[in-house]
Design an enzyme around this catalytic site. Structure first.
Site, mmCIF file in Angstrom:
data_model
loop_
_atom_site.group_PDB
_atom_site.id
_atom_site.type_symbol
_atom_site.label_atom_id
_atom_site.label_comp_id
_atom_site.label_asym_id
_atom_site.label_seq_id
_atom_site.Cartn_x
_atom_site.Cartn_y
_atom_site.Cartn_z
ATOM 1 C CE LYS A 51 -3.565 -2.477 -0.403
ATOM 2 N NZ LYS A 51 -4.414 -3.124 0.582
HETATM 3 C C1 PLP Z 1 -5.448 -4.259 0.818
HETATM 4 C C2 PLP Z 1 -6.919 -4.062 0.796
HETATM 5 C C3 PLP Z 1 -7.733 -4.404 1.882
HETATM 6 C C4 PLP Z 1 -7.238 -5.140 3.066
HETATM 7 O O1 PLP Z 1 -6.180 -4.522 3.696
HETATM 8 P P1 PLP Z 1 -5.356 -5.336 4.820
HETATM 9 O O2 PLP Z 1 -4.654 -4.254 5.566
HETATM 10 O O3 PLP Z 1 -4.444 -6.255 4.097
HETATM 11 O O4 PLP Z 1 -6.355 -6.054 5.646
HETATM 12 C C5 PLP Z 1 -9.072 -4.085 1.835
HETATM 13 N N1 PLP Z 1 -9.610 -3.508 0.748
HETATM 14 C C6 PLP Z 1 -8.868 -3.200 -0.330
HETATM 15 C C7 PLP Z 1 -9.535 -2.526 -1.496
HETATM 16 C C8 PLP Z 1 -7.510 -3.489 -0.351
HETATM 17 O O5 PLP Z 1 -6.779 -3.213 -1.440
#
Ligand code: PLP
Length: 390
Positions: free
Chosen positions: A191
């Site tokens: 991210k």
């Molecule tokens: C990465 C992601 C999540 C989940 O995030 P985590 O921190 O890995 O639980 C949820 N929604 C979207 C759209 C994502 O890209």
């Protein structure tokens, strides 16, 4: 083979961890305090300050999935309720609704932005609908003005899945400061900022914040920080609900404190890469991703192109050709309506989601991360050109 084969592999995503992050983690390890404590408190305070709006609570959790679960739980979502979200997302957005025994109602996307189609949301509302979960796809804000007024009109709650949206704006306001009930960010490894695993729930609702605080740590009716660090005898606590183990560690928060300071710099790097791609890919049979509304900020978590009908190869062979040239790509996402669990649970058919289906069959996420160079972009573009028209 071409000279491409001797170049190092160009990954699809790569975290950008600096020396300050490393030093802070080491400091945490030496401090004797490795789980939730002072650094998590600082990360939360810094996060709220970054968003810059008084009265916001920022609550650290160990993933965005946990944060979405906690936010919906705090809103009282449960059996018999329906929650509307987009089919074009990661399963985490929707699975948390099933944790609570409520039903997921998937809707199609806008064919241009790939964000949830607000008209489709309106058509999907029933007397059982309790909440809507928009996703700011790739870092481009969903149509929040229209969605929030629709939600107000029908008395629906709104929890934003902002896993891609740090920092992004809508109507000039940072995602996290809009008038939704809660906004959830992700700090997963790929991210825009990362703590390895981690997330943040942001809300201005005091009661919701209190409930999230209790439920993120076993239903203990005291702040985690107090439990672990209070000077007064800290053995006494009360369990008021069967809570979860969703707290963020200080080791992770040590990363977050410094990643957050670099969030704007990362956004500028990603934006420059997006612009470089736009230029380098011009003229190819590809639909390039839309930019933000004029005056708004796009986090550029993803740079997603779509092969047009003039492309003479399939999306799958495009990805294979780039992989053979040492370039990692991905697809965001295989829509939920195609996934066996969601398809079978709700009897879904691709024809119900024509825009998501059409986009899915043609989409490729190109490498995008802050440390990519102009030369990397040109290398990807040259490989794309070779694959499409070479
Ligand atoms: C990465 C992601 C999540 C989940 O995030 P985590 O921190 O890995 O639980 C949820 N929604 C979207 C759209 C994502 O890209």
């Amino acid at each position: 083979m071409s000279t491409d084969s001797v170049q190092p592999f160009l990954p699809f995503a790569l975290p950008d961890i600096g020396e300050a992050e490393i030093a802070e983690v080491v400091d945490t390890l030496r401090s004797g305090w490795v789980t939730t404590g002072p650094k998590t408190r600082r990360f939360e305070e810094d996060f709220a300050a970054y968003l810059g709006t008084p009265g916001l609570h920022a609550l650290a959790v160990n993933s965005a999935t946990a944060g979405l679960h906690l936010a919906l739980e705090a809103l009282g979502i449960g059996p018999g309720d329906e929650v509307i979200t987009t089919t074009h997302t990661f399963t985490a957005t929707a699975e948390v609704v099933r944790y609570l025994g409520a039903d997921v109602v998937l809707v199609d996307i806008d064919p241009t932005t790939l964000c949830i189609d607000v008209d489709a949301v309106e058509r999907a509302i029933t007397p059982r609908t309790k909440a809507v979960v928009p996703v700011h796809y790739g870092g481009l804000a969903a149509e929040m003005g229209r969605l929030l007024s629709l939600a107000r009109k029908h008395g629906l709650r709104v929890v934003e899945d902002a896993a891609h949206a740090l920092p992004s704006t809508s109507g000039g306001r940072l995602i996290g400061t809009l008038d939704s009930d809660a906004t959830v960010f992700s700090f997963y490894a790929n991210k825009t900022i990362t703590t390895g695993e981690g997330g943040m729930v942001v809300t201005r609702d005091d009661a919701l914040a209190r409930r999230v605080k209790v439920m993120r740590l076993h239903g203990i009716s005291r702040d985690a920080f107090d439990r672990f660090t209070a000077k007064v005898p800290s053995w006494y606590y009360e369990i008021v609900a069967p809570g979860f183990k969703y707290n963020l560690t200080d080791i992770a928060s040590a990363l977050g404190i410094h990643q957050l300071r670099r969030a704007n710099e990362f956004q500028r790097c990603r934006q420059a890469i997006a612009h470089a791609y736009d230029q380098a890919l011009a003229g190819l049979p590809l639909l390039r991703p839309p930019g933000p509304v004029v005056g708004d900020l796009h986090s550029w978590h993803l740079y997603v192109v779509r092969l047009t009908d003039e492309a003479r190869i399939s999306r799958d062979s495009f990805i294979e050709k780039l992989f053979a040239a040492g370039i990692g790509c991905s697809v965001h996402y295989i829509p939920l309506h195609l996934q066996p669990y969601w398809r079978d649970r709700y009897g879904l058919r691709a024809e119900q989601f024509p825009h998501s289906q059409h986009a899915y069959e043609r989409m490729v996420s190109l490498p995008m991360y802050s440390r990519m160079t102009e030369a990397d972009v040109l290398r990807v573009a040259a490989a794309a050109r070779e694959a499409l028209v070479g």
